[in-house]
Motif scaffolding. Structure first.
Motif, PDB file in Angstrom:
ATOM      1  N   GLY A 127       0.791  -1.227   0.000  1.00  0.00           N
ATOM      2  CA  GLY A 127       0.000   0.000   0.000  1.00  0.00           C
ATOM      3  C   GLY A 127       0.824   1.278   0.000  1.00  0.00           C
ATOM      4  O   GLY A 127       0.283   2.364   0.208  1.00  0.00           O
ATOM      5  N   TYR A 128       2.122   1.176  -0.253  1.00  0.00           N
ATOM      6  CA  TYR A 128       2.966   2.371  -0.314  1.00  0.00           C
ATOM      7  C   TYR A 128       2.760   3.083  -1.642  1.00  0.00           C
ATOM      8  O   TYR A 128       2.622   2.451  -2.683  1.00  0.00           O
ATOM      9  CB  TYR A 128       4.443   2.011  -0.164  1.00  0.00           C
ATOM     10  N   ILE A 152      18.754  -0.547  -3.862  1.00  0.00           N
ATOM     11  CA  ILE A 152      17.817   0.378  -4.491  1.00  0.00           C
ATOM     12  C   ILE A 152      16.930   0.987  -3.419  1.00  0.00           C
ATOM     13  O   ILE A 152      16.413   0.276  -2.555  1.00  0.00           O
ATOM     14  CB  ILE A 152      16.926  -0.368  -5.516  1.00  0.00           C
ATOM     15  N   TYR A 153      16.741   2.294  -3.506  1.00  0.00           N
ATOM     16  CA  TYR A 153      15.862   3.024  -2.587  1.00  0.00           C
ATOM     17  C   TYR A 153      14.835   3.801  -3.417  1.00  0.00           C
ATOM     18  O   TYR A 153      15.205   4.733  -4.135  1.00  0.00           O
ATOM     19  CB  TYR A 153      16.649   4.009  -1.732  1.00  0.00           C
ATOM     20  N   LEU A 154      13.579   3.408  -3.330  1.00  0.00           N
ATOM     21  CA  LEU A 154      12.501   4.134  -4.019  1.00  0.00           C
ATOM     22  C   LEU A 154      11.793   5.018  -3.002  1.00  0.00           C
ATOM     23  O   LEU A 154      11.296   4.514  -1.982  1.00  0.00           O
ATOM     24  CB  LEU A 154      11.483   3.161  -4.625  1.00  0.00           C
ATOM     25  N   PRO A 155      11.743   6.332  -3.252  1.00  0.00           N
ATOM     26  CA  PRO A 155      11.084   7.217  -2.293  1.00  0.00           C
ATOM     27  C   PRO A 155       9.571   6.982  -2.268  1.00  0.00           C
ATOM     28  O   PRO A 155       8.957   6.739  -3.311  1.00  0.00           O
ATOM     29  CB  PRO A 155      11.418   8.615  -2.815  1.00  0.00           C
ATOM     30  N   ILE A 156       9.014   7.035  -1.061  1.00  0.00           N
ATOM     31  CA  ILE A 156       7.567   6.847  -0.901  1.00  0.00           C
ATOM     32  C   ILE A 156       7.000   8.005  -0.082  1.00  0.00           C
ATOM     33  O   ILE A 156       7.722   8.688   0.651  1.00  0.00           O
ATOM     34  CB  ILE A 156       7.229   5.500  -0.220  1.00  0.00           C
ATOM     35  N   ASN A 157       5.706   8.216  -0.217  1.00  0.00           N
ATOM     36  CA  ASN A 157       5.007   9.203   0.591  1.00  0.00           C
ATOM     37  C   ASN A 157       4.589   8.553   1.908  1.00  0.00           C
ATOM     38  O   ASN A 157       4.302   7.363   1.948  1.00  0.00           O
ATOM     39  CB  ASN A 157       3.763   9.718  -0.145  1.00  0.00           C
ATOM     40  N   ASN A 158       4.572   9.344   2.950  1.00  0.00           N
ATOM     41  CA  ASN A 158       4.143   8.816   4.263  1.00  0.00           C
ATOM     42  C   ASN A 158       2.674   8.496   4.281  1.00  0.00           C
ATOM     43  O   ASN A 158       1.880   9.060   3.657  1.00  0.00           O
ATOM     44  CB  ASN A 158       4.449   9.834   5.369  1.00  0.00           C
TER      45      ASN A 158
END
Length: 158
Positions: A127-128, A152-158
């Motif tokens: 659900g990110y 790998i780092y994928l930015p997500i919204n809080n």
């Protein structure tokens, strides 16, 4: 801070909060050419590594996310993680700092596309929602037998 961890398809996925401090060189071009252009610019950058003090020796790349199918060109940075905030950097380089929530995974660089796809799938299942305004981050880690791993780092919204 680590949340959910997934172990499937030999891949670990998790959510983390992380700060990256980077000194690097900016490149840009067609997303389709990043696989060739990014390593080439990284080699040019590494030839200048001795100009940067207080670095960790961990190579890193930050990528503008591809927002949709019509988004054909983008920019990226190749560089090295530095230990402290930089007020001055060598000519032609930039200091970038980003600290966000990410979903992350690590594996062999030869499996880069599979790792990205598995991470995207896992993030969606959890659900990110991706943050398409912030950089995708990859860190590179030499291993034995001349192999390399990528995180790998994928930015997500809080």
């Amino acid at each position: 801070m680590i949340n959910k961890v997934f172990r499937g398809d030999m891949v670990d996925c998790k959510k983390v909060k992380k700060i990256f401090r980077v000194t690097g060189i900016k490149g840009n071009g067609a997303f389709a050419n990043f696989g060739i252009e990014v390593p080439n610019l990284a080699q040019q950058f590494l030839a200048r590594l001795d100009e940067i003090d207080d670095h960790s020796a961990t190579e890193i790349a930050l990528f503008e996310p591809k927002k949709d199918d019509n988004h054909l060109d983008g920019h990226y940075y190749v560089g090295v993680i530095v230990k402290e905030i930089k007020k001055e950097v060598p000519v032609g380089m930039d200091y970038i700092e980003t600290g966000l929530d990410y979903v992350t995974t690590r594996g062999k660089i030869n499996d880069l596309n599979k790792l990205h796809n598995n991470l995207l799938k896992w993030a969606n299942e959890q659900g990110y929602k991706r943050n398409l305004e912030s950089y995708i981050v990859e860190t590179y880690h030499p291993m034995e037998n001349s192999e390399e791993e990528v995180e790998i780092y994928l930015p997500i919204n809080n």
